[in-house]
Design an enzyme around this catalytic site. Structure first.
Site, PDB file in Angstrom:
ATOM      1  N   ARG A 123       0.811  -1.233   0.000  1.00  0.00           N
ATOM      2  CA  ARG A 123       0.000   0.000   0.000  1.00  0.00           C
ATOM      3  C   ARG A 123       0.842   1.280   0.000  1.00  0.00           C
ATOM      4  O   ARG A 123       0.367   2.341   0.373  1.00  0.00           O
ATOM      5  CB  ARG A 123      -0.969   0.022   1.174  1.00  0.00           C
ATOM      6  N   LYS A 145       2.101  11.653 -10.160  1.00  0.00           N
ATOM      7  CA  LYS A 145       1.220  10.833 -11.007  1.00  0.00           C
ATOM      8  C   LYS A 145       2.000   9.605 -11.446  1.00  0.00           C
ATOM      9  O   LYS A 145       3.100   9.733 -12.003  1.00  0.00           O
ATOM     10  CB  LYS A 145       0.773  11.609 -12.247  1.00  0.00           C
ATOM     11  N   GLU A 187       7.215  19.938 -23.432  1.00  0.00           N
ATOM     12  CA  GLU A 187       6.614  20.088 -22.097  1.00  0.00           C
ATOM     13  C   GLU A 187       7.137  21.358 -21.408  1.00  0.00           C
ATOM     14  O   GLU A 187       6.443  21.959 -20.597  1.00  0.00           O
ATOM     15  CB  GLU A 187       6.884  18.849 -21.235  1.00  0.00           C
ATOM     16  N   LYS A 229       5.834  23.304 -11.884  1.00  0.00           N
ATOM     17  CA  LYS A 229       5.149  22.029 -11.621  1.00  0.00           C
ATOM     18  C   LYS A 229       5.004  21.815 -10.121  1.00  0.00           C
ATOM     19  O   LYS A 229       3.962  21.339  -9.633  1.00  0.00           O
ATOM     20  CB  LYS A 229       5.920  20.873 -12.274  1.00  0.00           C
ATOM     21  N   GLU A 239      -5.469  16.908  -8.619  1.00  0.00           N
ATOM     22  CA  GLU A 239      -6.110  17.419  -9.837  1.00  0.00           C
ATOM     23  C   GLU A 239      -7.614  17.647  -9.665  1.00  0.00           C
ATOM     24  O   GLU A 239      -8.425  17.190 -10.464  1.00  0.00           O
ATOM     25  CB  GLU A 239      -5.828  16.486 -11.028  1.00  0.00           C
ATOM     26  N   ARG A 243      -4.522  21.884 -11.353  1.00  0.00           N
ATOM     27  CA  ARG A 243      -3.538  20.949 -11.935  1.00  0.00           C
ATOM     28  C   ARG A 243      -3.926  20.536 -13.352  1.00  0.00           C
ATOM     29  O   ARG A 243      -3.061  20.204 -14.174  1.00  0.00           O
ATOM     30  CB  ARG A 243      -3.380  19.713 -11.034  1.00  0.00           C
ATOM     31  N   ASN A 247      -2.543  19.746 -18.356  1.00  0.00           N
ATOM     32  CA  ASN A 247      -2.967  18.867 -19.451  1.00  0.00           C
ATOM     33  C   ASN A 247      -3.239  19.642 -20.744  1.00  0.00           C
ATOM     34  O   ASN A 247      -3.868  19.110 -21.659  1.00  0.00           O
ATOM     35  CB  ASN A 247      -4.219  18.082 -19.039  1.00  0.00           C
ATOM     36  N   HIS A 250      -3.160  17.900 -24.012  1.00  0.00           N
ATOM     37  CA  HIS A 250      -3.078  16.459 -23.758  1.00  0.00           C
ATOM     38  C   HIS A 250      -4.305  15.671 -24.197  1.00  0.00           C
ATOM     39  O   HIS A 250      -4.199  14.479 -24.474  1.00  0.00           O
ATOM     40  CB  HIS A 250      -2.788  16.195 -22.275  1.00  0.00           C
ATOM     41  N   HIS A 254      -3.275  12.540 -26.233  1.00  0.00           N
ATOM     42  CA  HIS A 254      -3.565  11.160 -25.845  1.00  0.00           C
ATOM     43  C   HIS A 254      -4.397  10.452 -26.915  1.00  0.00           C
ATOM     44  O   HIS A 254      -4.213   9.252 -27.154  1.00  0.00           O
ATOM     45  CB  HIS A 254      -4.269  11.125 -24.489  1.00  0.00           C
ATOM     46  N   HIS A 273       5.389  10.921 -26.884  1.00  0.00           N
ATOM     47  CA  HIS A 273       4.466  11.709 -26.060  1.00  0.00           C
ATOM     48  C   HIS A 273       4.698  13.226 -26.220  1.00  0.00           C
ATOM     49  O   HIS A 273       3.760  13.988 -26.448  1.00  0.00           O
ATOM     50  CB  HIS A 273       4.592  11.293 -24.591  1.00  0.00           C
TER      51      HIS A 273
HETATM   52  P1  NAD Z   1      10.808   7.242 -22.229  1.00  0.00           P
HETATM   53  O1  NAD Z   1      10.842   6.951 -20.787  1.00  0.00           O
HETATM   54  O2  NAD Z   1      10.285   6.198 -23.135  1.00  0.00           O
HETATM   55  O3  NAD Z   1      12.275   7.671 -22.698  1.00  0.00           O
HETATM   56  C1  NAD Z   1      12.492   7.937 -24.062  1.00  0.00           C
HETATM   57  C2  NAD Z   1      13.654   7.106 -24.617  1.00  0.00           C
HETATM   58  O4  NAD Z   1      14.888   7.659 -24.175  1.00  0.00           O
HETATM   59  C3  NAD Z   1      13.667   5.642 -24.162  1.00  0.00           C
HETATM   60  O5  NAD Z   1      14.094   4.841 -25.232  1.00  0.00           O
HETATM   61  C4  NAD Z   1      14.724   5.631 -23.067  1.00  0.00           C
HETATM   62  O6  NAD Z   1      15.322   4.374 -22.894  1.00  0.00           O
HETATM   63  C5  NAD Z   1      15.699   6.646 -23.590  1.00  0.00           C
HETATM   64  N1  NAD Z   1      16.521   7.329 -22.596  1.00  0.00           N
HETATM   65  C6  NAD Z   1      16.095   7.850 -21.426  1.00  0.00           C
HETATM   66  N2  NAD Z   1      17.070   8.547 -20.841  1.00  0.00           N
HETATM   67  C7  NAD Z   1      18.155   8.436 -21.648  1.00  0.00           C
HETATM   68  C8  NAD Z   1      19.479   8.976 -21.587  1.00  0.00           C
HETATM   69  N3  NAD Z   1      19.851   9.825 -20.626  1.00  0.00           N
HETATM   70  N4  NAD Z   1      20.337   8.644 -22.572  1.00  0.00           N
HETATM   71  C9  NAD Z   1      19.933   7.836 -23.588  1.00  0.00           C
HETATM   72  N5  NAD Z   1      18.694   7.349 -23.733  1.00  0.00           N
HETATM   73  C10 NAD Z   1      17.816   7.660 -22.764  1.00  0.00           C
HETATM   74  O7  NAD Z   1       9.940   8.553 -22.549  1.00  0.00           O
HETATM   75  P2  NAD Z   1       9.763   9.975 -21.819  1.00  0.00           P
HETATM   76  O8  NAD Z   1       9.537  10.930 -22.904  1.00  0.00           O
HETATM   77  O9  NAD Z   1      10.836  10.233 -20.841  1.00  0.00           O
HETATM   78  O10 NAD Z   1       8.428   9.771 -20.984  1.00  0.00           O
HETATM   79  C11 NAD Z   1       7.178   9.611 -21.616  1.00  0.00           C
HETATM   80  C12 NAD Z   1       6.227   9.017 -20.628  1.00  0.00           C
HETATM   81  O11 NAD Z   1       6.044   9.906 -19.527  1.00  0.00           O
HETATM   82  C13 NAD Z   1       4.847   8.751 -21.201  1.00  0.00           C
HETATM   83  O12 NAD Z   1       4.437   7.457 -20.848  1.00  0.00           O
HETATM   84  C14 NAD Z   1       3.975   9.782 -20.528  1.00  0.00           C
HETATM   85  O13 NAD Z   1       2.656   9.330 -20.368  1.00  0.00           O
HETATM   86  C15 NAD Z   1       4.666   9.957 -19.211  1.00  0.00           C
HETATM   87  N6  NAD Z   1       4.391  11.241 -18.553  1.00  0.00           N
HETATM   88  C16 NAD Z   1       3.988  11.209 -17.258  1.00  0.00           C
HETATM   89  C17 NAD Z   1       3.766  12.396 -16.593  1.00  0.00           C
HETATM   90  C18 NAD Z   1       3.412  12.365 -15.138  1.00  0.00           C
HETATM   91  O14 NAD Z   1       3.031  13.402 -14.592  1.00  0.00           O
HETATM   92  N7  NAD Z   1       3.555  11.247 -14.469  1.00  0.00           N
HETATM   93  C19 NAD Z   1       3.928  13.617 -17.242  1.00  0.00           C
HETATM   94  C20 NAD Z   1       4.345  13.609 -18.570  1.00  0.00           C
HETATM   95  C21 NAD Z   1       4.579  12.407 -19.224  1.00  0.00           C
HETATM   96  N1  GLY Z   2       1.537  15.975 -16.618  1.00  0.00           N
HETATM   97  C1  GLY Z   2       0.309  16.339 -16.004  1.00  0.00           C
HETATM   98  C2  GLY Z   2       0.316  16.316 -14.516  1.00  0.00           C
HETATM   99  O1  GLY Z   2       1.278  15.971 -13.882  1.00  0.00           O
HETATM  100  O2  GLY Z   2      -0.668  16.638 -13.946  1.00  0.00           O
END
Ligand code: NAD
Ligand code: GLY
Length: 368
Positions: A123, A145, A187, A229, A239, A243, A247, A250, A254, A273
């Protein structure tokens, strides 16, 4: 070298540390570790680059720790129940207790998935975010998130679970593929677009330097983004209101990502993304102009900045407008009273707009 620190308050406060080489700072890395059980979760691109350094630093500071490393496949298509289960299995294997800690070393995919496992194990155990993409540094590692994707949509299964700490090592950006750097910049632009016109102007002035990986400028962009942020998620962690402004773009993004996934049989095909968010922000700006909330000049400024940053600004060919609209109806941000969008009154002035006429949205999607 530490370049900045942002404190996030609220019920579960934590700090965001920003600096060059922080993954080698054993004391900083080990400081959040309360118990002995320590699981580093990473992906197959990031682990070979930085996994050993993180494990060595943790071992040096905490020789008593029971340390394991789990390396998962890379990319959006890996953000699945199967890989989530592998994190849970690794915790079970080590007999992790409630004071265990997960270190999420990677981009947003690893951060979201490892964070969700931390939210679920017993949990809720600690999760330290070690973001290695620009997108994860400025957005996904902050605010709590966590989620995985299912075929019906992105991030549909998840939890709010704030990190115990966020440690941003800007040196990791040197190995990031240029396309992923640009995705993160989308972003960053979002914060200027929704809340900070001065930051938008600054990004306009320094777009070339950011693309050229100018270290002080990148550090400033990261710190300013994290400050926004942190402030927004501190005021509205779950949210219920403000918050949702994060989005911006988004709902469109999405839908584009989900439709691409359906056509290609896996998540992550086509636009990533950050790229989908760039397209989505332009569509949100165009919709705002059409509703006479903002001027077409605002749309033009946003479009030109994103194009200069090497980001797409149109819906990719081959995506059907009706199918995209159907996806939007399923989006978490859709409300019972119809389509709800984050739109703007101009640069830096975003707001939530409920009950948007579907016909107008469909027309926009048909234009691409
Ligand atoms: P990702 O985690 O897939 O990374 C992109 C690519 O870069 C991958 O192939 C990874 O292996 C590579 N990589 C990462 N760091 C590296 C480095 N330093 N050197 C070489 N390669 C590297 O993608 P992302 O763009 O980081 O994240 C996208 C995800 O984040 C989506 O799933 C999205 O929904 C999520 N997201 C979440 C939030 C949240 O608030 N939780 C906000 C925005 C996005
Ligand atoms: N990326 C949207 C949020 O964190 O709320």
């Amino acid at each position: 070298m530490t370049l900045g620190k942002v404190d996030v308050g609220g019920a579960a406060p934590y700090a965001i540390h920003i600096g060059n080489g922080l993954l080698g700072n054993a004391a900083l890395l080990a400081n959040p570790l309360r118990g002995r059980h320590t699981l580093v979760v990473s992906d197959e691109h990031v682990a070979p680059l930085y996994g050993d350094a993180v494990v060595a630093a943790l071992r040096a500071a905490r020789p008593d720790a029971q340390l394991a490393m789990l390396v998962l496949p890379a990319g959006e298509s890996a953000k699945t129940f199967d890989n989530f289960n592998r994190v849970i299995a690794a915790l079970a294997e080590m007999g992790a207790t409630r004071d265990a800690c997960i270190y999420a070393l990677g981009g947003g995919v690893i951060g979201d998935m490892a964070g969700f496992a931390a939210a679920c194990w017993m949990r809720g155990i600690d999760c330290v975010q070690l973001p290695t993409t620009l997108l994860a540094m400025v957005d996904s590692s902050v605010g709590g998130k966590t989620a995985i994707d299912i075929p019906q949509g992105k991030n549909l299964v998840g939890a709010f679970h704030p990190p115990r700490a966020v440690i941003i090592d800007t040196a990791t950006l040197h190995t990031l593929p240029p396309r992923e750097l640009r995705a993160g910049l989308a972003e960053v632009v979002k914060y200027g677009a929704i809340i900070d016109p001065g930051f938008f102007d600054w990004l306009d002035a320094h777009a070339d330097a950011l693309l050229a990986m100018d270290a002080p400028k990148l550090a400033e962009a990261i710190a300013r983004s994290c400050t926004h942020k942190a402030a927004i998620t501190e005021r509205d962690p779950l949210e219920h209101g403000e918050r949702a402004l994060l989005n911006f773009g988004h709902t469109f993004a999405h839908a584009i990502e989900a439709e691409q996934a359906a056509l290609n049989g896996q998540w992550g095909a086509g636009l990533n993304h950050g790229e989908a968010v760039a397209v989505g922000m332009v569509l949100a700006a165009r919709l705002s102009a059409r509703l006479a909330m903002a001027t077409p000049d605002d749309t033009t400024r946003l479009t030109l900045l994103l194009e200069r940053l090497g980001l797409p600004v149109h819906i990719p060919p081959g995506l059907d407008a009706d199918a995209l609209l159907a996806r939007m109806r399923l989006d978490k941000k859709a409300a019972a009273d119809g389509l709800r969008f984050i739109l703007w009154d101009g640069i830096g002035r975003a707001r939530i707009v409920p009950g948007v006429d579907e016909r107008m949205v469909l027309q926009l999607l048909r234009e691409g």
